[in-house]
Every structure is written in structure tokens, then in C-alpha cells.
Design a protein around this motif. Structure first.
Motif, PDB file in Angstrom:
ATOM      1  N   LYS A  87     -43.769  55.229  31.485  1.00  0.00           N
ATOM      2  CA  LYS A  87     -43.225  55.320  32.839  1.00  0.00           C
ATOM      3  C   LYS A  87     -41.795  54.782  32.865  1.00  0.00           C
ATOM      4  O   LYS A  87     -40.882  55.400  33.422  1.00  0.00           O
ATOM      5  CB  LYS A  87     -44.147  54.522  33.772  1.00  0.00           C
ATOM      6  CG  LYS A  87     -43.973  54.833  35.234  1.00  0.00           C
ATOM      7  CD  LYS A  87     -43.158  53.806  35.936  1.00  0.00           C
ATOM      8  CE  LYS A  87     -43.114  54.080  37.432  1.00  0.00           C
ATOM      9  NZ  LYS A  87     -42.057  53.348  38.098  1.00  0.00           N
ATOM     10  N   ASP A  90     -39.470  57.130  31.230  1.00  0.00           N
ATOM     11  CA  ASP A  90     -39.149  58.229  32.151  1.00  0.00           C
ATOM     12  C   ASP A  90     -37.993  57.847  33.065  1.00  0.00           C
ATOM     13  O   ASP A  90     -37.096  58.651  33.339  1.00  0.00           O
ATOM     14  CB  ASP A  90     -40.349  58.563  33.046  1.00  0.00           C
ATOM     15  CG  ASP A  90     -41.363  59.492  32.383  1.00  0.00           C
ATOM     16  OD1 ASP A  90     -41.108  59.966  31.265  1.00  0.00           O
ATOM     17  OD2 ASP A  90     -42.413  59.737  33.008  1.00  0.00           O
ATOM     18  N   ARG A 169     -36.577  68.233  37.797  1.00  0.00           N
ATOM     19  CA  ARG A 169     -37.108  67.573  36.598  1.00  0.00           C
ATOM     20  C   ARG A 169     -37.753  66.241  36.968  1.00  0.00           C
ATOM     21  O   ARG A 169     -38.832  65.888  36.487  1.00  0.00           O
ATOM     22  CB  ARG A 169     -35.984  67.306  35.584  1.00  0.00           C
ATOM     23  CG  ARG A 169     -35.323  68.518  35.005  1.00  0.00           C
ATOM     24  CD  ARG A 169     -34.461  68.114  33.801  1.00  0.00           C
ATOM     25  NE  ARG A 169     -35.314  67.696  32.696  1.00  0.00           N
ATOM     26  CZ  ARG A 169     -35.838  68.523  31.807  1.00  0.00           C
ATOM     27  NH1 ARG A 169     -35.570  69.796  31.867  1.00  0.00           N
ATOM     28  NH2 ARG A 169     -36.612  68.071  30.849  1.00  0.00           N
ATOM     29  N   GLU A 173     -42.027  64.449  37.042  1.00  0.00           N
ATOM     30  CA  GLU A 173     -42.499  63.242  36.352  1.00  0.00           C
ATOM     31  C   GLU A 173     -42.980  62.166  37.321  1.00  0.00           C
ATOM     32  O   GLU A 173     -43.797  61.324  36.968  1.00  0.00           O
ATOM     33  CB  GLU A 173     -41.378  62.706  35.461  1.00  0.00           C
ATOM     34  CG  GLU A 173     -40.965  63.733  34.433  1.00  0.00           C
ATOM     35  CD  GLU A 173     -39.808  63.321  33.544  1.00  0.00           C
ATOM     36  OE1 GLU A 173     -39.512  64.070  32.609  1.00  0.00           O
ATOM     37  OE2 GLU A 173     -39.187  62.268  33.777  1.00  0.00           O
ATOM     38  N   PHE A 176     -46.813  61.476  38.086  1.00  0.00           N
ATOM     39  CA  PHE A 176     -47.475  60.610  37.089  1.00  0.00           C
ATOM     40  C   PHE A 176     -47.234  59.132  37.434  1.00  0.00           C
ATOM     41  O   PHE A 176     -48.163  58.314  37.374  1.00  0.00           O
ATOM     42  CB  PHE A 176     -46.948  60.969  35.681  1.00  0.00           C
ATOM     43  CG  PHE A 176     -46.912  59.850  34.669  1.00  0.00           C
ATOM     44  CD1 PHE A 176     -48.054  59.122  34.335  1.00  0.00           C
ATOM     45  CD2 PHE A 176     -45.723  59.523  34.017  1.00  0.00           C
ATOM     46  CE1 PHE A 176     -48.007  58.099  33.380  1.00  0.00           C
ATOM     47  CE2 PHE A 176     -45.668  58.510  33.073  1.00  0.00           C
ATOM     48  CZ  PHE A 176     -46.812  57.791  32.764  1.00  0.00           C
ATOM     49  N   HIS A 177     -46.025  58.798  37.850  1.00  0.00           N
ATOM     50  CA  HIS A 177     -45.689  57.402  38.150  1.00  0.00           C
ATOM     51  C   HIS A 177     -46.528  56.867  39.299  1.00  0.00           C
ATOM     52  O   HIS A 177     -47.076  55.777  39.245  1.00  0.00           O
ATOM     53  CB  HIS A 177     -44.207  57.273  38.513  1.00  0.00           C
ATOM     54  CG  HIS A 177     -43.301  57.652  37.397  1.00  0.00           C
ATOM     55  ND1 HIS A 177     -41.934  57.654  37.514  1.00  0.00           N
ATOM     56  CD2 HIS A 177     -43.568  58.055  36.135  1.00  0.00           C
ATOM     57  CE1 HIS A 177     -41.397  58.043  36.378  1.00  0.00           C
ATOM     58  NE2 HIS A 177     -42.365  58.296  35.529  1.00  0.00           N
TER      59      HIS A 177
END
Ligand SMILES: [Fe+2]
Ligand SMILES: [Fe+2]
Ligand SMILES: [Fe+2]
Lengths: 330, 113
Positions: A87, A90, A169, A173, A176-177
Motif C-alpha cells: 500500500k 503504491d 491509474r 489502486e 485496494f487501500h
């Protein structure tokens, strides 16, 4: 939000008739939903505003690694450690995408970094709060990334092409965080009484700072009106904050945790919750540099930059030496 | 048409006599996805040389199996058309509708074509 209180030209929004032909053509493209690309003509204010906003957003991603980085070595299991590490990595990538978007406007990443390190540019107020327990990793992913998503999803439609593409983008992501954060909260909230207390305490401490992420009400702000006309801001701060509260309250209920707001109440007429405003004097104080961790955060970034200097210079010298050898051999 | 130039803006008002900076150059990254498509531009990054650019691209742009092949091109080597040319530059193709298959009416009896 990740970019809070970005000032525009401050002159109020011009009508199409008041604009010179070039600016009018530009505004009409935006109104028609077209994307502005790096080499297109744009008003100086649009460029300047975007550099500030994207830069601030990028800085927030980078500084935002610190509160969570704090727990990587102390994660309760190897799996949690690997997840948290992924994380935080990312977030470094998010910073990179955004710096690159800013660079298409004619500023360099190192310049932006120097402005962060000198305190000239800001990052989100939220990262000036400490992360005291493992439950804070849950609260940060759930609430802080959750609030960030509220702002970033509409920005995928922003008028500036490179910024919009970076947002696409990033949004892929972010979910998921938020989920990994909520997953930690579920574990803690269903755990021992002590773990549940930690989860409640984390919610107590992060609730109002999360609401502050959207910035003070800007319904009457000329800066926001201009940014919205340019489509580099898609919603008012209040709209996003309301959406965030409406989404988050049921999630807290599911966890069996209490949102630390006695005035919180469902309002049938508006189809959303009534809730208490955060303490805006605290917000302004944090922005000014007086939050609990401002000094620590900037010191950590400065140290990383200074400690990395020999690496940056060494690798560049090596690359230049190899390039010149290659030229000599040809 | 003006001469091909860089993909980035060249704007004097954003660069008021800035001293020349000694920074890692900027690379544009192109990635071929899993399914045999062409390389596609995914973004950019800084790196001291090509080898590091590819390693950094691996770390940033293929974190979730997005690619099986990476190209890195230093940004200053990219030549770009200029946005001002938009109309006249692409105009020659506008009048050539016969380049599209739908231009031709083929009777149904002929079958798939
Ligand atoms: Fe992020
Ligand atoms: Fe984030
Ligand atoms: Fe995130």
C-alpha cells in the motif's frame, strides 16, 4: 482534499463574452468536455493553478507514506506487513504519476520537491496527525483513503489530460487501500475488548481530521468557482464531505463503532446525514505548520532528500561516464 | 507546418530564466500488456540511464501484472506534431471517405465480405 485551498487568479469567473478569442475557444473546449493536452494553448492562470494543485496532491501522496510507514516494521503478522508495504509503495507511485503530470506543464519534479521541503508548497493537513496504534492503519485506509477516493473519482474527468489519466491509474489502486483498511478495522472491532477500544479510539481521532480533508466550505469562494469552470475541481467541498459522511456512517455501524458526533442524525428531507463541522481553527493551525506532526514530517522528507543526494549524484555521474565512453568508442 | 518538436510544452512564461538544473532525465514508458497488443504509453519517470529507467518502470508500472515488455525512451528524443496543425495537417484524409469499407454497397446475396 489532497489539494486543499488552492488559490486561483482570484478574479472571479469571466463570462464567455468577456474573454479574448483564444481564451474563449479554450473555455468552449472545456465546456464541450474536451481534454486539454500539454502543448495546447491555455491561460497562464490555468497552468499555474494546475501546477499548484497537482503538486500539492503529489506531495500529499509522498508525505502520506510516513504515517503508515511508521507501522510497517510493527505490523502484527507477516501478511499484514506485506500488505501495508504494498500500500505504501503504491502511494509512492501515486506521487510519481502526479509529479509527471505536473511536469507536462513546464515545472520539474525536483523543483516541486524543493518547494515542498522548504515549506513553500503544502500537502494535505491529514498527514500531520500521528498514527499511535495498529488500529490507526485501519482507520487511515478506511477513512483517509476513503476521503481521497471521494475526491479522486470525479477528478478522473478533469479537463487536463495528463492529470485525468494519472487519476484513472490512482483510482484503480485506491480501492485496494480502502478495503485493506476496513479489513483491519473489522478484525479489530470483532477482536478482544482491548482491540475494540483501539478501533474506537482510532475512529475518534481520525473522524474530524478526515472531514477536514475536504477543506472548509467553498460554496462562495471565487477560487473554487474558477477551478470548477476550468473543470480542475469537479464538486464543492461540502458536496464531497456530505457524500463521504453518508457513505461512511453505515460502515461504522457495521463495525459496531460510534462516530464521535452526538449531533449526527439522518435527515430524510435532504436524504443524507446532518453532522457536526470539524474545528476549522484547528485546521488552519495545522495548515500553518502547527499540527502535531508537521515538524517531524518535513524533517523526515528533508532528511531523506539530503541522505539520497550522493545516490542521485553518483548514479548520474556513472551514467554520464558510461555515455561518454560509448561516444568515444564509436 | 512547424518543425517537429518535443512532446512537452515550451513555455517561456513558466520558465523565467531558470538556472539549468542537473537532474535525472525524464523517460517515457511504453508497456506491452499480456495479450499481444502493441506497446502503449503508460506514463513517465526519472532515471539516470536506460537500464534504471526500465527497472523503475518495472517497479512502478507493472506492479499488478500489467505488462510483459517495457520500452523506455528518453523524453527529449520524442518528436511531436504541433497542436496548431490539427486542422490542416489531418485535412487530407477528411475527403477520402472511400478509404472506409462502408463506402461500398455490396448486395446481401454476395454473403460476408
Ligand atoms: Fe494515493
Ligand atoms: Fe492516499
Ligand atoms: Fe491510497
Amino acid at each position: 482534499m489532497y489539494a486543499q485551498m488552492v488559490k486561483s487568479t482570484g478574479q472571479g469567473v469571466k463570462s464567455l463574452d468577456e474573454m479574448e478569442p483564444q481564451e474563449r475557444a479554450f473555455q468552449e473546449r472545456i465546456n464541450a468536455g474536451e481534454k486539454i493536452e500539454p502543448k495546447d494553448w491555455m491561460p497562464a492562470g490555468y497552468r499555474k493553478n494546475l501546477i499548484r494543485q497537482i503538486g500539492q496532491h503529489a506531495h500529499s501522496e509522498i508525505v502520506g507514506q510516513l504515517p503508515e510507514g511508521n507501522w510497517i516494521t510493527r505490523a502484527p503478522t507477516l501478511e499484514r506487513k506485506a500488505i501495508l508495504l504494498a500500500k505504501v509503495q503504491d502511494e509512492a507511485g501515486h506521487g510519481l504519476y502526479l509529479y509527471c503530470a505536473a511536469e507536462t506543464l513546464g515545472v520539474s519534479r525536483d523543483e516541486l520537491t524543493e518547494d515542498l521541503l522548504s515549506g513553500k508548497m503544502k500537502y494535505s493537513s491529514i498527514f500531520n496527525y500521528p498514527t499511535l496504534t495498529w488500529a490507526d492503519m485501519g482507520a487511515v485506509g478506511w477513512l483517509v483513503d476513503g476521503a481521497a477516493i471521494m475526491n479522486q473519482v470525479p477528478l478522473q474527468r478533469t479537463s487536463y489530460g495528463p492529470y485525468a489519466r494519472a487519476m484513472v491509474r490512482i483510482c484503480k489502486e485506491e480501492s485496494f487501500h480502502q478495503r485493506q483498511g476496513y479489513d483491519i478495522m473489522m478484525k479489530m472491532a470483532q477482536g478482544t475488548p482491548a482491540q475494540k477500544r483501539m478501533a474506537q479510539d482510532a475512529l475518534n481521532r481520525f473522524w474530524y481530521p478526515s472531514l477536514m480533508m475536504f477543506g472548509p466550505s467553498d460554496a462562495d469562494s471565487v477560487h473554487s468557482a474558477q477551478s470548477m469552470a476550468w473543470k480542475i475541481k469537479m464538486n464543492t467541498n461540502d458536496e464531497l464531505r456530505q457524500k463521504f459522511v453518508d457513505q461512511t456512517v453505515p460502515q461504522a455501524e457495521y463495525l459496531g463503532l460510534t462516530v464521535p458526533d452526538e449531533t449526527l442524525e439522518w435527515n430524510d428531507d435532504k436524504g443524507g446525514y446532518d453532522f457536526a463541522e470539524p474545528d476549522w481553527s484547528e485546521f488552519f493551525d495545522v495548515i500553518k505548520g502547527n499540527g502535531p506532526c508537521n515538524v517531524e514530517r518535513l524533517a523526515a522528507r528533508n532528511k531523506a532528500w539530503d541522505d539520497g543526494k550522493w545516490v542521485r549524484e553518483g548514479l548520474l555521474a556513472h551514467a554520464e561516464k558510461r555515455a561518454s565512453k560509448k561516444v568515444a568508442a564509436e | 507546418m512547424s518543425a517537429p518538436n518535443s512532446a512537452y510544452p515550451d513555455i517561456p512564461e513558466a520558465q523565467p530564466e531558470k538556472p539549468k538544473r542537473h537532474e535525472w532525465p525524464l523517460w517515457e514508458i511504453f508497456i506491452r500488456g499480456q495479450h499481444g497488443m502493441s506497446h502503449r504509453h503508460v506514463g513517465s519517470l526519472h532515471a539516470p540511464d536506460a537500464e534504471m529507467a526500465i527497472k523503475n518502470a518495472r517497479d512502478v508500472y507493472t506492479r499488478r501484472n500489467e505488462g510483459v515488455s517495457i520500452w523506455a525512451v528518453e523524453a527529449r528524443h520524442i518528436a511531436a506534431s504541433s497542436p496548431g496543425d490539427k486542422g490542416p495537417f489531418y485535412e487530407p484524409s477528411e475527403s477520402k471517405v472511400y478509404r472506409h469499407p462502408t463506402f461500398f454497397d455490396i448486395p446481401d446475396e454476395v454473403g460476408a465480405m
